[in-house]
Design a protein around this motif. Structure first.
Motif, PDB file in Angstrom:
ATOM      1  N   LEU A 263      28.509  52.563  35.318  1.00  0.00           N
ATOM      2  CA  LEU A 263      29.290  52.199  36.509  1.00  0.00           C
ATOM      3  C   LEU A 263      29.616  53.466  37.300  1.00  0.00           C
ATOM      4  O   LEU A 263      29.752  54.550  36.730  1.00  0.00           O
ATOM      5  CB  LEU A 263      30.610  51.534  36.110  1.00  0.00           C
ATOM      6  CG  LEU A 263      30.562  50.219  35.347  1.00  0.00           C
ATOM      7  CD1 LEU A 263      31.987  49.707  35.111  1.00  0.00           C
ATOM      8  CD2 LEU A 263      29.756  49.167  36.098  1.00  0.00           C
ATOM      9  N   SER A 264      29.775  53.311  38.613  1.00  0.00           N
ATOM     10  CA  SER A 264      30.227  54.442  39.443  1.00  0.00           C
ATOM     11  C   SER A 264      31.729  54.658  39.204  1.00  0.00           C
ATOM     12  O   SER A 264      32.397  53.821  38.569  1.00  0.00           O
ATOM     13  CB  SER A 264      29.991  54.124  40.923  1.00  0.00           C
ATOM     14  OG  SER A 264      30.886  53.111  41.325  1.00  0.00           O
ATOM     15  N   GLY A 265      32.270  55.775  39.733  1.00  0.00           N
ATOM     16  CA  GLY A 265      33.701  56.054  39.559  1.00  0.00           C
ATOM     17  C   GLY A 265      34.566  54.937  40.124  1.00  0.00           C
ATOM     18  O   GLY A 265      35.532  54.495  39.496  1.00  0.00           O
ATOM     19  N   GLY A 266      34.207  54.448  41.325  1.00  0.00           N
ATOM     20  CA  GLY A 266      34.989  53.388  41.957  1.00  0.00           C
ATOM     21  C   GLY A 266      34.898  52.086  41.165  1.00  0.00           C
ATOM     22  O   GLY A 266      35.894  51.364  41.016  1.00  0.00           O
ATOM     23  N   GLU A 267      33.695  51.775  40.642  1.00  0.00           N
ATOM     24  CA  GLU A 267      33.534  50.545  39.845  1.00  0.00           C
ATOM     25  C   GLU A 267      34.324  50.629  38.544  1.00  0.00           C
ATOM     26  O   GLU A 267      34.951  49.656  38.122  1.00  0.00           O
ATOM     27  CB  GLU A 267      32.042  50.315  39.552  1.00  0.00           C
ATOM     28  CG  GLU A 267      31.244  49.911  40.781  1.00  0.00           C
ATOM     29  CD  GLU A 267      29.743  50.052  40.607  1.00  0.00           C
ATOM     30  OE1 GLU A 267      29.010  49.611  41.511  1.00  0.00           O
ATOM     31  OE2 GLU A 267      29.282  50.620  39.577  1.00  0.00           O
ATOM     32  N   THR A 268      34.298  51.820  37.923  1.00  0.00           N
ATOM     33  CA  THR A 268      35.046  51.978  36.663  1.00  0.00           C
ATOM     34  C   THR A 268      36.539  51.794  36.919  1.00  0.00           C
ATOM     35  O   THR A 268      37.236  51.133  36.150  1.00  0.00           O
ATOM     36  CB  THR A 268      34.801  53.387  36.067  1.00  0.00           C
ATOM     37  OG1 THR A 268      33.413  53.638  36.075  1.00  0.00           O
ATOM     38  CG2 THR A 268      35.330  53.495  34.655  1.00  0.00           C
ATOM     39  N   GLN A 269      37.021  52.375  38.028  1.00  0.00           N
ATOM     40  CA  GLN A 269      38.450  52.261  38.320  1.00  0.00           C
ATOM     41  C   GLN A 269      38.828  50.793  38.557  1.00  0.00           C
ATOM     42  O   GLN A 269      39.891  50.339  38.130  1.00  0.00           O
ATOM     43  CB  GLN A 269      38.796  53.131  39.543  1.00  0.00           C
ATOM     44  CG  GLN A 269      40.251  53.480  39.699  1.00  0.00           C
ATOM     45  CD  GLN A 269      40.860  54.172  38.501  1.00  0.00           C
ATOM     46  OE1 GLN A 269      41.190  53.525  37.524  1.00  0.00           O
ATOM     47  NE2 GLN A 269      41.024  55.477  38.575  1.00  0.00           N
ATOM     48  N   ARG A 270      37.948  50.033  39.200  1.00  0.00           N
ATOM     49  CA  ARG A 270      38.223  48.600  39.404  1.00  0.00           C
ATOM     50  C   ARG A 270      38.230  47.849  38.074  1.00  0.00           C
ATOM     51  O   ARG A 270      39.063  46.968  37.847  1.00  0.00           O
ATOM     52  CB  ARG A 270      37.153  47.986  40.317  1.00  0.00           C
ATOM     53  CG  ARG A 270      37.374  48.304  41.765  1.00  0.00           C
ATOM     54  CD  ARG A 270      36.144  48.012  42.592  1.00  0.00           C
ATOM     55  NE  ARG A 270      36.315  48.591  43.905  1.00  0.00           N
ATOM     56  CZ  ARG A 270      36.465  47.889  45.014  1.00  0.00           C
ATOM     57  NH1 ARG A 270      36.408  46.577  44.979  1.00  0.00           N
ATOM     58  NH2 ARG A 270      36.655  48.486  46.166  1.00  0.00           N
ATOM     59  N   ALA A 271      37.288  48.208  37.199  1.00  0.00           N
ATOM     60  CA  ALA A 271      37.231  47.540  35.887  1.00  0.00           C
ATOM     61  C   ALA A 271      38.517  47.800  35.107  1.00  0.00           C
ATOM     62  O   ALA A 271      39.058  46.907  34.439  1.00  0.00           O
ATOM     63  CB  ALA A 271      36.021  48.037  35.100  1.00  0.00           C
ATOM     64  N   VAL A 272      39.042  49.037  35.217  1.00  0.00           N
ATOM     65  CA  VAL A 272      40.267  49.380  34.494  1.00  0.00           C
ATOM     66  C   VAL A 272      41.476  48.675  35.120  1.00  0.00           C
ATOM     67  O   VAL A 272      42.393  48.239  34.418  1.00  0.00           O
ATOM     68  CB  VAL A 272      40.449  50.918  34.474  1.00  0.00           C
ATOM     69  CG1 VAL A 272      41.796  51.303  33.915  1.00  0.00           C
ATOM     70  CG2 VAL A 272      39.341  51.545  33.641  1.00  0.00           C
ATOM     71  N   LEU A 273      41.438  48.521  36.439  1.00  0.00           N
ATOM     72  CA  LEU A 273      42.508  47.769  37.111  1.00  0.00           C
ATOM     73  C   LEU A 273      42.499  46.316  36.627  1.00  0.00           C
ATOM     74  O   LEU A 273      43.543  45.736  36.326  1.00  0.00           O
ATOM     75  CB  LEU A 273      42.311  47.845  38.632  1.00  0.00           C
ATOM     76  CG  LEU A 273      43.284  47.051  39.493  1.00  0.00           C
ATOM     77  CD1 LEU A 273      44.729  47.528  39.295  1.00  0.00           C
ATOM     78  CD2 LEU A 273      42.913  47.164  40.987  1.00  0.00           C
ATOM     79  N   VAL A 274      41.295  45.738  36.518  1.00  0.00           N
ATOM     80  CA  VAL A 274      41.179  44.366  36.000  1.00  0.00           C
ATOM     81  C   VAL A 274      41.744  44.305  34.578  1.00  0.00           C
ATOM     82  O   VAL A 274      42.485  43.385  34.225  1.00  0.00           O
ATOM     83  CB  VAL A 274      39.696  43.904  36.008  1.00  0.00           C
ATOM     84  CG1 VAL A 274      39.518  42.637  35.197  1.00  0.00           C
ATOM     85  CG2 VAL A 274      39.220  43.694  37.440  1.00  0.00           C
ATOM     86  N   ARG A 275      41.414  45.317  33.782  1.00  0.00           N
ATOM     87  CA  ARG A 275      41.886  45.340  32.382  1.00  0.00           C
ATOM     88  C   ARG A 275      43.418  45.285  32.338  1.00  0.00           C
ATOM     89  O   ARG A 275      44.009  44.579  31.532  1.00  0.00           O
ATOM     90  CB  ARG A 275      41.379  46.617  31.708  1.00  0.00           C
ATOM     91  CG  ARG A 275      41.611  46.676  30.220  1.00  0.00           C
ATOM     92  CD  ARG A 275      41.020  47.967  29.674  1.00  0.00           C
ATOM     93  NE  ARG A 275      41.056  48.008  28.232  1.00  0.00           N
ATOM     94  CZ  ARG A 275      42.117  48.390  27.528  1.00  0.00           C
ATOM     95  NH1 ARG A 275      43.209  48.755  28.147  1.00  0.00           N
ATOM     96  NH2 ARG A 275      42.080  48.388  26.209  1.00  0.00           N
ATOM     97  N   ALA A 276      44.059  46.055  33.226  1.00  0.00           N
ATOM     98  CA  ALA A 276      45.530  46.053  33.259  1.00  0.00           C
ATOM     99  C   ALA A 276      46.061  44.708  33.763  1.00  0.00           C
ATOM    100  O   ALA A 276      46.999  44.143  33.195  1.00  0.00           O
ATOM    101  CB  ALA A 276      46.034  47.189  34.152  1.00  0.00           C
ATOM    102  N   LEU A 277      45.427  44.158  34.811  1.00  0.00           N
ATOM    103  CA  LEU A 277      45.940  42.918  35.416  1.00  0.00           C
ATOM    104  C   LEU A 277      45.744  41.697  34.519  1.00  0.00           C
ATOM    105  O   LEU A 277      46.483  40.714  34.626  1.00  0.00           O
ATOM    106  CB  LEU A 277      45.258  42.679  36.762  1.00  0.00           C
ATOM    107  CG  LEU A 277      45.678  43.638  37.888  1.00  0.00           C
ATOM    108  CD1 LEU A 277      44.777  43.494  39.098  1.00  0.00           C
ATOM    109  CD2 LEU A 277      47.141  43.391  38.284  1.00  0.00           C
ATOM    110  N   LEU A 278      44.736  41.756  33.647  1.00  0.00           N
ATOM    111  CA  LEU A 278      44.491  40.621  32.748  1.00  0.00           C
ATOM    112  C   LEU A 278      45.725  40.295  31.917  1.00  0.00           C
ATOM    113  O   LEU A 278      45.913  39.162  31.482  1.00  0.00           O
ATOM    114  CB  LEU A 278      43.331  40.949  31.796  1.00  0.00           C
ATOM    115  CG  LEU A 278      41.929  40.788  32.379  1.00  0.00           C
ATOM    116  CD1 LEU A 278      40.892  41.393  31.432  1.00  0.00           C
ATOM    117  CD2 LEU A 278      41.613  39.314  32.626  1.00  0.00           C
TER     118      LEU A 278
END
Ligand code: SF4
Length: 361
Positions: free
Chosen positions: A168-183
């Motif tokens: 994943l790119s840096g921006g995609e990884t940051q979005r994935a981690v945001l999803v992880r927190a929001l879950l």
């Protein structure tokens, strides 16, 4: 704050002592006070941005706010429950520590650290759901993850979820981690320099996305940033506050109008000066610090800890430590500077003459 705060910190200090280990033959241990007497409240769906130089204690304060760092003194409470009492004695706590932990989430500057490099993204995101929502079946877990990936613009989700973090790119990884927190449907997300590593264009996109999701998930944010322009953007869009940290203390706190448009503390003015293009109208080119170097945190200056660098310092600043002085506007707006008090003896105190201002670097 009108209603009871979701999170409150009362007189919080955090000290770290380096005892020199087994080779400390001379017993010259050093203590760093990373956070000094901080009291803060954060309401529902509120956004607070902490700003200050590297090493000023922002991250330590953030970790203390979410219960990841124990304060040396003072209390941190979530919905009225002392977090560390709940941690030590969960049975007698009004809110169990596990519930507090999953209500207070964090996103780091290095999002990759939150994802196992040897696991596909889907597996990494399923783990916290399995832990905190064991009643969910596999299909329900995947459905929640897919829905959120769509929501953050990673579509089709399966294209991303089957990859490993390095794909994943840096921006995609940051979005994935945001999803992880929001879950986990948290009440607060600590975003510790979460956008600093992104390209400038992606930073704005990420800030917008986080604020959009704030409405949807009704979460609060504690943003940590060293960049006043980011803090201004976030605070303006969210209607939130900005807190300025210097050597472990919050030296000024207020709204965008108070902090960015009308700062009271000389350190806030220095940050403003150092932020390119923030004040196009400013024609004041004078370098707003007497010294560039930050004092040794193991040996803090007497009086106001900013006085060795402050261009407005007077003799009284060397011996008196400024408390929280209401700085006008909102009742929670304060500055730890005598200049915010028209009646303080500061105004009759002699100027410090021995250290002339340095030239602009
Ligand atoms: S109290 Fe004195 S030294 Fe400290 S910021 Fe104010 S003017 Fe400067």
């Amino acid at each position: 704050m009108a209603s009871d705060p979701m999170l409150s910190m009362d007189g919080v200090s955090v000290e770290f002592t380096d005892d020199g280990g087994v080779l400390d033959l001379f017993g010259d241990s050093e203590t760093v006070r990373a956070v000094n007497d901080v009291s803060l409240e954060l309401g529902e769906e509120e956004t607070l941005t902490l700003i200050g130089e590297s090493g000023c204690g922002k991250s330590t304060l953030g970790k203390t706010a979410i219960g990841a760092q124990k304060p040396t003194s003072g209390t941190v409470s979530y919905r009225g429950q002392d977090i560390w009492e709940a941690r030590n004695d969960s049975k007698n706590a009004s809110i169990p520590f596990d519930e507090i932990r999953h209500s207070l989430q964090i996103i780091h500057q290095d999002p990759g650290s939150a994802l196992n490099p040897n696991q596909r993204i889907l597996t990494s995101l399923q783990l916290p759901l399995k832990k905190w929502y064991p009643e969910l079946g596999r299909e329900e877990r995947e459905e929640r993850i897919h829905t959120l990936f769509e929501r953050v613009g990673m579509s089709p989700p399966s294209d991303y979820l089957n990859r490993y973090p390095h794909q994943l790119s840096g921006g995609e990884t940051q979005r994935a981690v945001l999803v992880r927190a929001l879950l986990l449907n948290p009440d607060l997300i600590l975003a510790d320099e979460a956008i600093s590593a992104l390209d400038v264009s992606l930073r704005v996109e990420m800030m917008d996305l986080m604020l959009e999701l704030q409405d949807l998930f009704q979460t609060s944010y504690l943003f940590i940033s060293h960049d006043l322009s980011n803090a201004r953007y976030i605070a303006e869009k969210s209607g939130g506050r900005i807190a300025v940290m210097y050597l472990g203390e919050i030296v000024e706190i207020g709204t965008v109008e108070e902090i960015v448009e009308n700062p009271q503390h000389p350190y806030t003015k220095a940050l403003q000066w150092a932020t390119a293009n923030l004040y196009e109208d400013e024609d004041d080119e004078e370098f707003p610090l007497r010294k560039i170097d930050v004092p040794d945190p193991t040996n803090l200056p007497s009086g106001c800890s900013f006085h060795p660098r402050c261009p407005n310092a007077r003799e009284v600043c060397k011996r008196q430590h400024p408390g929280r002085i209401h700085a006008g506007g909102d009742e929670e707006n304060y500055a730890r500077c005598f200049r915010a008090d028209d009646t303080h003896e500061y105004w009759h105190s002699p100027e410090i003459a021995d250290e002339p201002p340095v030239d602009s670097p």
